[in-house]
Structure formats: C-alpha cells, structure tokens
Design a protein around this motif. Structure first.
Motif: not given
Length: 479
Positions: A19, A250, A253, A397, A467-468, A470-474, A478
């Motif tokens: 990113d 950021y 992860t 997304e 937003r990445s 991964e942050s939009v949808s975990t 994780a």
C-alpha cells in the motif's frame, strides 16, 4: 515476516509494503495485462449488439429477435457458471493460474463463434465465451484490488472496469468495417469479427507471463515467505524507478497459518457477520446488471425496428454510446477515493435511474430521433458506467481476502442471473411486439431498480476509501 514459535502464527508487513508504493511501471503492467479483460468483454458484447442486424439477416443463421435475445442470455448464463467455477478455484489454487485458463477458454470459444452453423452452436459458443469472461472477472478483480495501493484502489478499479467501454468502442468501429458491403461481404464480415477478436487474446497471454501471484493471496494461504520474495522484487523494481520508498503508513498484521476458506466459512461470513454487506452487494450487482444488459444487448434491435437504421450503420450509434460509458469511470473515478464511496455510489445510481425514466417516456411518446435517443443514452450511461464499476469495487472490498474471488464470483453470478439473463430476453420479447409502450415498461423497471440500489447504498454503504483491504474487512485468519 516474523513467526511466533509454537502458535502457528506469523506477523507480516506485506499489506503495508504494497500500500505504500508509489505508482510505477509495475502497476501499469498489472492494469494493462489484467484490465484487458474488460476490453475483451466490451468487444464481445458490442460485436453481438452491433452485428445483431447482420446476424438476423444472415443467410446461414437468420436468427429471430427472440433468438438474438436468447444468445445474449446464453452468454450471460455462461458468465454466471464460469464466475462460480473459476472463482471457487481462484481462492484455492491462486489468481495467476486461473487468469491464464480463463483467457484460453475465452479465446477458443470466441474463435469458434465465427464458424457456428446454426442457432444452437452459436448459443453454445456464446455461453462458453461468457464462461471465460465470468471467470476472468473473479480472478482478475481480486488480483487488481490486492496489488493496487489503498489510496488509489477506487480510482484504478473504476477506470479498469470502465475500459469495458473502450472495447465497446473498438467493437462499434469494427462493425462499421465488417458490415460495409464495399469492403467485405457482411456474411463473412460478422464471422471474421469474432475470429479476430478471439485471436487477439494471444497478445494478452504474452503480457500476463510477467505478472506474479498475488502476495496477499500467498500470505493468507500459508505461504508468506513466497509472498515476501515477490514483494521484495516489486519494491526493487519500483525503487529503481522512484528512488527511496516511503515508510509504511500502518504496522504489520498477525495471522494464523491456514489454507483456503471452506464453503461453510464463506457462507457464515457472507450471510452471518457480513449480512448487510451481502445485501448491499447483491442489490448493486443485480440492479446494474438488469439496467445495462437489458438496454445494451438489444439497442441495435431498437434502432433497426423503430428508427429504420440499416444494420451496417449501427456502429455509428454505438460508438458515442460506448465513449460516454468509457468517460464516466475515467472522469468520476477519483471522486470515489476523495468524496467517498457512499455518496458517489448513491448519486450515480440515483441519477441513472431518474434519467432512464425520463428517456423511456420520451421514447414511448416518439419525441426522440435516433441521434437524440443515442445522445440520451450517452448521458445516462456516463453515470451508470461509474455506478456499475463501483458495484464490483464494493463487492471486492466487502469480504475477507480468503474468500474475495469467490465473493466476487458469487455476487456477479447472482446479480447477472437475476438481472442480466432475464433482461435481454425480456427486452427482446418486448421489442418483437413492435409497440413502444410495451418497451417503456421495461425501461421503467430498470429505472426503479437503480433507485432501489441508490437507497440501499445510502442505508448500508461503508467507507473504504484510503483504507487497506485488511482493515475494511478483517481476514478470517487474523489472530
């Protein structure tokens, strides 16, 4: 990458490193080699639309208006099946393998279309061509979203999806040549168009040889070390062009090592924890599919039947229509990353629906000439093209990365089956009646569906701009 001993967990900064990258030659390669899918789809759809009159008058096929509508539905039905099958595989064996296979399917079927001797073979070839394109949508959309930096993901995704209409413009221009009796016998011309269109895929195969597997897919499927090596190679290429790279925005992860998501996990994520997003994605995809396919697949029939436009002149009317669709995502795409997804998606769907209703009434009353009708469609689909492209962006997304290709495939398939397969067949039947008032009902249905989609986006839409993924949808993996 850092492993946590004995826990089956690892920490990686692959998403943050991807990113942070500035736009580079690598990103252009991704966009060109993978984005060509939409150009091919646009070429295929426009060829059938522009050539519909010639195919209807063909001595060897002589398809009726209803049969032409059915072949369009066969193409979309094939796309549904292809999206589901290849989307399921793309989440299991990787993006890269699938986008080679789907392109080969498309190429073979498109060339075979040019040699079809009757309606049934023609429809079968169209279904197989659609299967290749449907599979491309799932694998390619996933790969593009996973490789493009977050700050420009919306802009790039809309522009890439919008290039469908670049292919449509090429198809419209090609139709003017292959249907001109002074250049080539139209009976040979329409067949040659499919053969040449399929053969062009060979160039795309060569371009894709240089693209890597998605590092995010490798990271989430228990192969983070391989993903790290690919990211390092990308960074080295980008740094050679831009110099020192910026720091990640950021942190890393932490994930559990695991394989692909099971069908049970996919189902629970889509219709359990992510149910509002599932409703949103289904609504956006279904409504735009009906809106687009109902009008576009049968527009040539409207021109020939109600405006007495000769079949060989259809391309002149398709060309501005296609260019308007192309310019919508190109000019509006950046606002989906600046103003935001929710207000822009709501606005483009709502404007498309309102303008469609007004134009449908004007058509029914006979107020518009052929060129005025085309100008109206050009304005409507300037907004509708951005809206439709945003539907694919939203679905990609909305869900965890482990099931991204399957989610895109599933919602593309459901949306196309609900809105796309029914639309062309319905409008083909309405056009065959010869009554403008009957066709108005179809236009008003399409307009109402776009307004329903706008309201659904306003109610259920979410912020994903900048937003990445991964942050939009975990991710399911994780820690």
């Amino acid at each position: 990458m850092r492993d946590t001993p004995g826990s089956g967990q690892f920490t990686t900064d692959i998403p943050a490193r991807l990113d942070r990258l500035p736009w580079s030659r690598f990103h252009w390669r991704v966009v060109i080699a993978l984005g060509i899918t939409w150009i091919l789809d646009g070429l295929e759809v426009t060829l059938v639309g522009s050539l519909a009159g010639a195919i209807h008058q063909s001595p060897s096929l002589a398809l009726t208006e209803t049969q032409i509508g059915l072949t369009a539905s066969a193409y979309l039905a094939g796309a549904v099946i292809g999206a589901l099958g290849f989307g399921w595989l793309a989440d299991r064996v990787g993006r890269r393998k699938i986008f080679f296979i789907t392109l080969l399917v498309y190429m073979t079927a498109s060339i075979a279309t040019g040699f079809a001797p009757n309606f049934w073979i023609f429809a079968l070839c169209r279904a197989l061509t659609g299967a290749g394109i449907g599979g491309e949508y799932a694998a390619v959309n996933s790969a593009i979203q996973e490789l493009i930096p977050a700050r420009m993901r919306g802009t790039v995704d809309l522009c890439v999806n919008g290039t469908f209409w670049g292919g449509a413009a090429i198809g419209a221009a090609a139709a003017l040549v292959v249907l001109d009796p002074a250049i080539i016998d139209p009976e040979i011309g329409w067949r040659a168009a499919f053969v040449v269109g399929g053969a062009l895929s060979l160039c795309v195969l060569l371009l894709r040889r240089h693209l890597p597997e998605s590092p995010r897919w490798l990271m989430l499927h228990g192969k983070p070390e391989e993903g790290e090596r690919i990211v390092y190679a990308i960074e080295r290429d980008v740094a050679a062009q831009h110099g020192s790279l910026p720091l990640p925005a950021y942190g890393p992860t932490t994930l559990n090592r695991r394989g692909h998501a099971s069908l049970g996990e996919v189902w629970r994520a889509m219709f359990g924890s992510h149910r509002p997003r599932a409703i949103l994605g289904l609504t956006l995809m279904s409504c735009q599919a009906f809106f687009y396919n109902a009008v576009f697949f049968t527009y040539a029939l409207v021109l020939t039947k109600f405006y007495a436009i000769p079949a060989q002149q259809i391309g002149w009317f398709m060309l501005p229509f296609a260019l308007g669709n192309l310019m919508g995502p190109l000019l509006l795409g950046r606002f989906f990353d600046t103003i935001g997804r929710r207000p822009m998606i709501t606005a483009t769907y709502a404007l498309s629906g309102l303008l469609m209703a007004g134009t449908g009434i004007a058509f029914a009353q006979g107020w518009l000439s052929a060129w005025e009708q085309t100008a109206a469609w050009t304005v409507i689909f300037f907004f509708a093209s951005a809206a439709a492209s945003a539907a694919y962006l939203t679905v990609g997304e909305s869900f965890p990365l482990e099931m991204r290709a399957m989610a895109i495939a599933l919602f593309y398939a459901i949306g196309t089956a609900v809105g796309g397969v029914v639309g062309p067949a319905l409008f083909g039947w309405l056009i065959e009646s010869g009554e403008r008032g009957d066709i108005l009902y179809g236009y008003l249905i399409a307009a109402a569906l776009m307004l329903v989609a706008a309201a659904t986006e306003w109610r259920l839409g979410f912020a994903a701009e900048g937003r990445s993924l991964e942050s939009v949808s975990t991710p399911l993996s994780a820690a």
